[in-house]
Scaffold this active site. Structure first.
Site, PDB file in Angstrom:
ATOM      1  N   HIS A  80      26.196  35.185  43.548  1.00 44.77           N
ATOM      2  CA  HIS A  80      25.403  35.898  43.567  1.00 44.77           C
ATOM      3  C   HIS A  80      24.783  36.344  42.381  1.00 44.77           C
ATOM      4  O   HIS A  80      24.518  35.376  41.492  1.00 44.77           O
ATOM      5  CB  HIS A  80      26.581  37.594  42.854  1.00 44.77           C
ATOM      6  N   ARG A  82      31.282  38.614  28.697  1.00 43.07           N
ATOM      7  CA  ARG A  82      29.556  38.588  29.191  1.00 43.07           C
ATOM      8  C   ARG A  82      28.628  39.596  28.305  1.00 43.07           C
ATOM      9  O   ARG A  82      29.440  40.659  28.283  1.00 43.07           O
ATOM     10  CB  ARG A  82      30.111  38.240  30.340  1.00 43.07           C
ATOM     11  N   HIS A 109      24.848  32.630  40.745  1.00 39.07           N
ATOM     12  CA  HIS A 109      26.271  31.588  40.336  1.00 39.07           C
ATOM     13  C   HIS A 109      27.429  31.753  41.291  1.00 39.07           C
ATOM     14  O   HIS A 109      27.457  33.214  41.692  1.00 39.07           O
ATOM     15  CB  HIS A 109      26.347  31.524  38.683  1.00 39.07           C
ATOM     16  N   ASP A 138      23.281  38.145  38.896  1.00 36.58           N
ATOM     17  CA  ASP A 138      24.450  39.574  38.537  1.00 36.58           C
ATOM     18  C   ASP A 138      22.288  40.453  38.406  1.00 36.58           C
ATOM     19  O   ASP A 138      21.518  40.621  38.077  1.00 36.58           O
ATOM     20  CB  ASP A 138      24.535  39.137  36.649  1.00 36.58           C
TER      21      ASP A 138
HETATM   22  C1  SIN Z   1      30.108  36.304  36.756  1.00 36.84           C
HETATM   23  O1  SIN Z   1      29.904  35.701  37.718  1.00 36.84           O
HETATM   24  O2  SIN Z   1      29.345  36.664  35.669  1.00 36.84           O
HETATM   25  C2  SIN Z   1      31.456  35.207  36.075  1.00 36.84           C
HETATM   26  C3  SIN Z   1      31.012  34.215  36.115  1.00 36.84           C
HETATM   27  C4  SIN Z   1      32.383  33.575  35.871  1.00 36.84           C
HETATM   28  O3  SIN Z   1      34.000  34.288  34.837  1.00 36.84           O
HETATM   29  O4  SIN Z   1      32.744  32.275  35.234  1.00 36.84           O
END
Ligand code: SIN
Length: 269
Positions: free
Chosen positions: A95, A258, A243, A97
């Site tokens: 996806h 995050r 990612h 963000d």
């Molecule tokens: C995310 O999708 O922002 C999380 C990525 C992760 O936890 O590695």
């Protein structure tokens, strides 16, 4: 600061730098590395939540995610938590963000807080390499298209996302191939979590081409993998990469913090 490429298309590892001690020159080097590698992982940091926020604010104003649980003491930071009993994880499918926002987040900064004894890597794929890997014919067609993105998939979330009905917004439209706002590089901008259909096409008409693009965009040769260590901080540019968080540590917990940084509306390439 030492910068080492992690793979052919995306990602670099940075060592010998303290993110709490950046002067303008070293910050500009970090920013340039982000734009040139799409994702950078900086090792051996000791980022307090305050330092995490201060780092994010050097990139721009913080864009607080409306679905993620905030860290109690620092509501500008989103908690990405896997409990040992969870079988799915936040971000466990490819996806981008915030692509469901009219001005999607520019970058995300993820700090490791508690790691499982094995697994829990994050994969990144270059959307410039994905675009460049298409035929000239498909590139030309995609450059004429826009796609509809929605936050609706959070309604089915089973990973502790706070999907209150008041958080949902109307779908938005972005070009299928965007020009990176800083470098002008072409980036394929559709992702499996949030892209519903091409503008003016039905979801059924869109599905075959979108499925092809989702699979193409995340091919191994366009991607890299980050194995987290205590003190690691990854920064990725959401226009340049998609990612994927790997859910391969069943029975163990994982906690990451995050922050997403505000972006801008996206123009076609
Ligand atoms: C995310 O999708 O922002 C999380 C990525 C992760 O936890 O590695």
């Amino acid at each position: 600061m030492h910068i080492k490429k992690l793979a052919g298309a995306v990602g670099a590892e940075i060592t010998n730098i303290d993110l709490t001690q950046l002067n303008n020159l070293s910050f500009n080097e970090i920013r340039a590395a982000l734009f040139s590698h799409g994702m950078i992982v900086i090792r051996d940091q000791n980022l307090t939540p305050e330092a995490h926020i201060a780092l994010a604010e050097r990139f721009g104003p913080i864009d607080i995610n409306r679905f993620f649980a905030p860290v109690d003491t620092h509501p500008m930071i989103a908690e990405v938590r896997t409990k040992p009993e969870m079988t799915h994880v936040i971000g466990g499918t490819w996806h981008t963000d915030h692509s469901y926002d009219p001005a999607p987040a520019m970058c995300s900064i993820l700090a490791a807080r508690a790691l499982p004894p094995f697994g829990g890597d994050t994969l990144f794929a270059s959307m410039t390499a994905a675009y460049e890997g298409l035929s000239d014919g498909l590139k030309q067609t995609l450059r004429t298209l826009r796609a509809v993105h929605s936050d609706g998939s959070f309604a089915q979330s089973n990973v502790g996302i706070d999907a209150q009905t008041s958080a949902f917004r109307q779908p938005v439209v972005h070009p299928v191939v965007i020009a990176h706002p800083t470098t002008g590089a072409p980036c394929l901008y559709v992702n499996g979590d949030f892209t519903l259909n091409f503008e003016g096409w039905t979801p059924q008409e869109s599905a075959p081409l979108l499925s092809y693009l989702f699979a193409h965009a995340t091919r191994p040769e366009y991607s890299c993998r980050v194995t987290w260590k205590a003190g690691s901080v990854a920064i990725w540019d959401n226009r340049l990469v998609q990612h994927f968080a790997c859910a391969d540590y069943a029975g163990h917990g994982r906690l990451m913090h995050r922050i997403t940084v505000e972006g801008e509306t996206l123009a076609p390439y």
